[in-house]
Write a protein that holds these residues in place. Structure first.
Motif, mmCIF file in Angstrom:
data_model
loop_
_atom_site.group_PDB
_atom_site.id
_atom_site.type_symbol
_atom_site.label_atom_id
_atom_site.label_comp_id
_atom_site.label_asym_id
_atom_site.label_seq_id
_atom_site.Cartn_x
_atom_site.Cartn_y
_atom_site.Cartn_z
ATOM 1 N N ASP A 1 -16.388 79.491 -23.993
ATOM 2 C CA ASP A 1 -16.861 80.370 -25.073
ATOM 3 C C ASP A 1 -15.715 81.017 -25.841
ATOM 4 O OD1 ASP A 1 -19.390 79.782 -24.116
ATOM 5 O OD2 ASP A 1 -19.506 81.599 -22.891
ATOM 6 N N THR A 2 -14.576 80.341 -25.900
ATOM 7 C CA THR A 2 -13.401 80.924 -26.555
ATOM 8 C C THR A 2 -12.755 79.911 -27.496
ATOM 9 O OG1 THR A 2 -12.974 82.323 -24.632
ATOM 10 C CG2 THR A 2 -11.184 82.078 -26.218
ATOM 11 N N ALA A 3 -12.509 80.340 -28.730
ATOM 12 C CA ALA A 3 -11.763 79.536 -29.699
ATOM 13 C C ALA A 3 -10.374 80.151 -29.864
ATOM 14 C CB ALA A 3 -12.491 79.492 -31.037
ATOM 15 N N TYR A 4 -9.420 79.333 -30.264
ATOM 16 C CA TYR A 4 -8.032 79.779 -30.387
ATOM 17 C C TYR A 4 -7.518 79.477 -31.795
ATOM 18 C CZ TYR A 4 -8.398 79.803 -25.302
ATOM 19 O OH TYR A 4 -8.812 80.035 -24.015
ATOM 20 N N ILE A 5 -6.970 80.498 -32.436
ATOM 21 C CA ILE A 5 -6.368 80.347 -33.754
ATOM 22 C C ILE A 5 -4.866 80.530 -33.595
ATOM 23 C CG2 ILE A 5 -6.278 81.210 -36.116
ATOM 24 C CD1 ILE A 5 -9.094 82.336 -35.681
ATOM 25 N N THR A 6 -4.106 79.490 -33.923
ATOM 26 C CA THR A 6 -2.652 79.526 -33.766
ATOM 27 C C THR A 6 -2.001 79.709 -35.132
ATOM 28 O OG1 THR A 6 -2.776 78.066 -31.845
ATOM 29 C CG2 THR A 6 -0.629 78.279 -32.927
ATOM 30 N N ILE A 7 -1.050 80.643 -35.207
ATOM 31 C CA ILE A 7 -0.392 80.976 -36.468
ATOM 32 C C ILE A 7 1.110 80.828 -36.311
ATOM 33 C CG2 ILE A 7 -0.054 82.770 -38.226
ATOM 34 C CD1 ILE A 7 -2.669 84.030 -36.939
ATOM 35 N N GLY A 8 1.701 80.068 -37.232
ATOM 36 C CA GLY A 8 3.149 79.906 -37.251
ATOM 37 C C GLY A 8 3.744 80.525 -38.506
ATOM 38 N N GLU A 9 4.961 81.005 -38.399
ATOM 39 C CA GLU A 9 5.636 81.666 -39.530
ATOM 40 C C GLU A 9 7.003 81.035 -39.731
ATOM 41 O OE1 GLU A 9 7.507 86.076 -40.674
ATOM 42 O OE2 GLU A 9 6.678 85.671 -38.679
ATOM 43 N N THR A 10 7.284 80.603 -40.956
ATOM 44 C CA THR A 10 8.585 80.031 -41.306
ATOM 45 C C THR A 10 9.086 80.692 -42.581
ATOM 46 O OG1 THR A 10 7.939 77.897 -40.356
ATOM 47 C CG2 THR A 10 9.881 77.931 -41.795
ATOM 48 N N THR A 11 10.298 81.253 -42.523
ATOM 49 C CA THR A 11 10.847 81.923 -43.702
ATOM 50 C C THR A 11 11.333 80.901 -44.713
ATOM 51 O OG1 THR A 11 13.128 82.013 -42.902
ATOM 52 C CG2 THR A 11 11.631 83.786 -42.192
ATOM 53 N N GLU A 12 11.648 81.379 -45.894
ATOM 54 C CA GLU A 12 12.153 80.510 -46.960
ATOM 55 C C GLU A 12 13.432 79.807 -46.528
ATOM 56 O OE1 GLU A 12 12.925 80.830 -51.775
ATOM 57 O OE2 GLU A 12 13.280 82.581 -50.502
ATOM 58 N N GLU A 13 14.221 80.458 -45.665
ATOM 59 C CA GLU A 13 15.474 79.876 -45.186
ATOM 60 C C GLU A 13 15.263 78.915 -44.026
ATOM 61 O OE1 GLU A 13 14.969 83.161 -45.488
ATOM 62 O OE2 GLU A 13 16.023 83.485 -47.383
#
Length: 253
Positions: free
Chosen positions: A93-105
């Motif tokens: 009963d659990t969903a997972y949302i994965t978020i990645g962050e990449t800067t302009e550099e």
């Protein structure tokens, strides 16, 4: 259902409080700290929005979204907002949302995972509440009722054997919300009992659209007294119920 906003703090492992100077002489800015806002509990079939909130804008940063146990339906042009569809009930009963962050550099933060609890929900179908049902009345017995669809009122069903003590032709109407709330309303309505007494009833409760069940609590005016009555309805089971004594003034009090 009360909704709580997720606030997930993401801190990059590449964080350095000071700016880093590249070999080209360009200052590189480390990934920014951020929060994610969106519901932490949703219903199956629901569609929900999630948004990245940053303390300051960092032009050129790319946000990458991926989903397990649900469907990533849309991502905004600035990649800071995502729409997720929870059409099926995921494992545990659990969903997972994965978020990645990449800067302009090109500096990357560690991926962060948002856990979302998915509550079982079936799209409302009034036909699941039509036909023969068992009524389990607290303090009395289990007896049969028949529900039909009201020809005029939306999402409304009609009980032909209310309280196991209905005068011929006397019925009670139940209106179901047809939404995530799964509420039932029995508006106050006049009712003639089997012995000819004219009183009224009103009540409220909940239903389960997946199981086709209802739980209702009523106030009933009968023979100049008010009664609190509890009913639990479920689709009729095969078998023979024992014959119960019908209600009457001497048997209700």
């Amino acid at each position: 259902m009360k909704r709580n906003l997720l606030v997930l703090m993401a801190v990059s492992t590449a964080t350095a409080a000071m700016l880093i100077t590249s070999c080209k002489g360009r200052e590189e800015v480390p990934p920014v700290e951020y929060t994610v806002e969106g519901p932490e509990t949703v219903f199956q079939t629901e569609i929900a929005d999630y948004e990245i909130i940053v303390p300051w804008e960092q032009p050129g940063t790319i946000w990458e979204w991926s989903v397990t146990g649900a469907t990533l339906q849309d991502v905004s042009s600035d990649t800071k907002r995502a729409t997720v569809s929870f059409q099926t009930l995921p494992a545990n009963d659990t969903a997972y949302i994965t978020i990645g962050e990449t800067t302009e550099e090109g500096l990357k933060a560690d991926d962060k995972v948002v856990k979302v609890k998915v509550v079982a929900f079936c799209t409302f179908d009034i036909n699941n509440f039509i036909g023969a049902f068992d009524c389990d009345e607290a303090g009395y017995d289990v007896y049969s009722v028949n529900f039909t669809k009201d020809p005029v009122l939306a999402n409304t069903i009609v009980n032909d054997n209310f309280w196991d003590f209905a005068a011929p032709g006397s019925v009670v109407k139940y209106t179901l919300t047809g939404d995530f709330l799964e509420k039932v309303t029995v508006a106050r309505q006049n009712f003639t009992f089997n012995d000819g007494y004219a009183g009224w009833i009103e009540g409220s409760g909940t239903y389960n659209g997946c199981a086709g069940t209802m739980i209702i609590d009523y106030t009933i005016l009968y023979d100049d007294d008010e009664y609190d009555v509890h009913h639990e309805f479920s689709p009729a089971t095969k078998g023979i119920f024992k014959v119960v004594d019908k209600k009457g003034p001497g048997k209700i009090k």
